[in-house]
Design an enzyme around this catalytic site. Structure first.
Site, mmCIF file in Angstrom:
data_model
loop_
_atom_site.group_PDB
_atom_site.id
_atom_site.type_symbol
_atom_site.label_atom_id
_atom_site.label_comp_id
_atom_site.label_asym_id
_atom_site.label_seq_id
_atom_site.Cartn_x
_atom_site.Cartn_y
_atom_site.Cartn_z
ATOM 1 C CG HIS A 66 -0.365 0.054 2.522
ATOM 2 N ND1 HIS A 66 -0.034 -0.891 3.441
ATOM 3 C CD2 HIS A 66 0.046 1.444 3.185
ATOM 4 C CE1 HIS A 66 0.448 -0.215 4.461
ATOM 5 N NE2 HIS A 66 0.743 1.046 4.196
ATOM 6 C CG ASP B 174 0.215 -4.023 2.580
ATOM 7 O OD1 ASP B 174 0.459 -3.626 1.665
ATOM 8 O OD2 ASP B 174 0.139 -3.347 3.740
ATOM 9 C CB SER C 50 3.208 1.328 6.032
ATOM 10 O OG SER C 50 2.328 1.497 6.995
#
Length: 420
Positions: free
Chosen positions: A145, A176, A268
């Site tokens: 993402h 992911d 992230s």
């Protein structure tokens, strides 16, 4: 007039000598006695209540107070050079305000209303994330993402301030995860030879060995602003299933690690480390509005991606081609099913139960079938079909135990291929 010549008088010299010797001995005695009484009085006063002791402050290097603290400090020093910030930039339109007449040049309606028009573009920073280098030639692992925007440019910023343009090599179609690539710096050695400078890398651990309560360290580019920020916590849970969303991206991720180490926006793609300094997870999500609830993808799931990119240049997965619902006791009661476990093949909104020309279609699977076992592994909510199939490769032949019309049936399937 004549003055008496004192210097020829023996009594005069006797007096001068006596005064000189007395002065020398008096000075020496005063120095010794003064020093003695000064030290004595100082020691006395230092023990007197209300009198502060003035000590000389000597700056020393910080000494860790516990062995765990020392380990964390060493881990951060060792791993930080391989943790990078990902800066996302994009050509954004520049607008200006102007006025126009909606009726054109009609002289009877001279009305000017404001409007906006584009006069060009400018490159702007629109986001950021974290990654870490997994190979000396510049492969970087991060979250999918973080690098979703096909039109954006990605720049890698290392811990020592160097910048590298990055290419997105592959995005995992299921998890992911994504892999980027930066090129090595060219340097000239003392002999004038052109060499490629290697990158520092992380060590990958074994996420299957994680235990609840185990100490972990998270490093990341917090809020896209604070590079290589460190947080410490424990493993709060294992085998979690979450639905992550953000930036138009929604994905259900199974079998993730839960931790109370602070994971914020910008973290992230950063590493989650054990106390051996090994990466055991990839930080991926946090619960908005909650405290100390973060999630990371187990690193063992990423190892296959890294190897595939090195050998194939892309990430591929085995593909069965069915849409299913996990059977639970509740699902069994609501739909009057004969079993309380397995993967029930059903249609969805705009989705067929069986993907045309897929491995499932070719093997003869049908809507309404319940897959009970996948190569002798029972399919349950804790051991889902998606989790089991991840262990295999495209082209593998597997045997399915299927319940159809309340009768068990054996079906052999050759798994297909799914890529980005």
């Amino acid at each position: 007039m004549k003055f008496p010549k004192f210097w020829k008088n023996k009594i005069f010299w006797l007096i001068v000598s006596t005064v000189f010797i007395s002065s020398v001995f008096g000075f020496g005695a005063g120095l010794i006695s003064g020093t003695y009484f000064y030290l004595d009085i100082k020691n006395y006063l230092s023990d007197f209540p209300g009198v502060q002791k003035v000590e000389k402050i000597v700056e020393k290097e910080y000494i860790p107070q516990t062995s765990q603290e020392e380990k964390i400090i060493n881990i951060v020093k060792e791993v930080s050079p391989a943790v990078v910030s990902i800066v996302i930039t994009k050509d954004m339109p520049i607008f200006e305000q102007y006025y126009y007449n909606p009726f054109g040049d009609n002289p009877f309606f001279d009305i000017q209303i404001p409007g906006q028009r584009q006069i060009g573009t400018e490159k702007k920073e629109i986001g950021g994330g974290t990654g870490f280098i997994v190979s000396e030639d510049g492969l970087i692992l991060t979250n999918k993402h973080v690098v979703l925007d096909e039109e954006a440019d990605y720049t890698i910023l290392t811990n020592d301030g160097r910048k590298f343009p990055a290419r997105v090599l592959a995005k995992d179609p299921v998890q992911d995860l994504a892999i980027l690539k930066i090129s090595r710096e060219k340097v000239i050695d003392k002999e004038g030879n052109l060499l490629s400078k290697t990158f520092p890398t992380v060590k990958l651990g074994d996420s299957d060995q994680l235990q609840m309560g185990q100490t972990v360290v998270a490093i990341g580019n917090v809020l896209g602003e604070f590079r290589n920020s460190v947080s410490v916590g424990v493993i709060s849970g294992l085998g979690r299933t979450i639905t992550a969303s953000g930036g138009g991206f929604v994905e259900t991720i199974e079998d993730v690690i839960q931790t109370d180490a602070a994971i914020n926006k910008g973290n992230s793609g950063g590493p989650l480390l054990n106390l051996q300094g090994e990466v055991v997870g990839i930080n991926t999500a946090t619960v908005m509005g909650a405290q100390n609830i973060g999630f990371a993808i187990p690193v063992n799931k990423a190892k296959k991606d890294i190897e595939q990119v090195k050998t194939l240049g892309k990430i591929v997965y085995p593909f069965l081609g069915v849409r299913y619902v996990m059977v639970t006791e509740e699902v069994q009661k609501e739909n009057d099913l004969p079993v309380d476990y397995g993967a029930w093949i059903v249609v969805g909104q705009g989705e067929p139960a069986i993907v045309p020309d897929s491995a499932a279609d070719k093997a003869g699977l049908r809507e309404g079938d319940i897959i009970l076992e996948f190569d002798n592994e029972k399919i349950t909510t804790t051991n889902s079909l998606a989790k089991i199939i991840m262990k295999y490769n495209p082209g593998d032949k597997v045997v399915l135990l299927v319940l159809r019309d309340e009768k068990e049936k054996i079906i052999t399937v050759t798994l297909g291929k799914r890529s980005e």
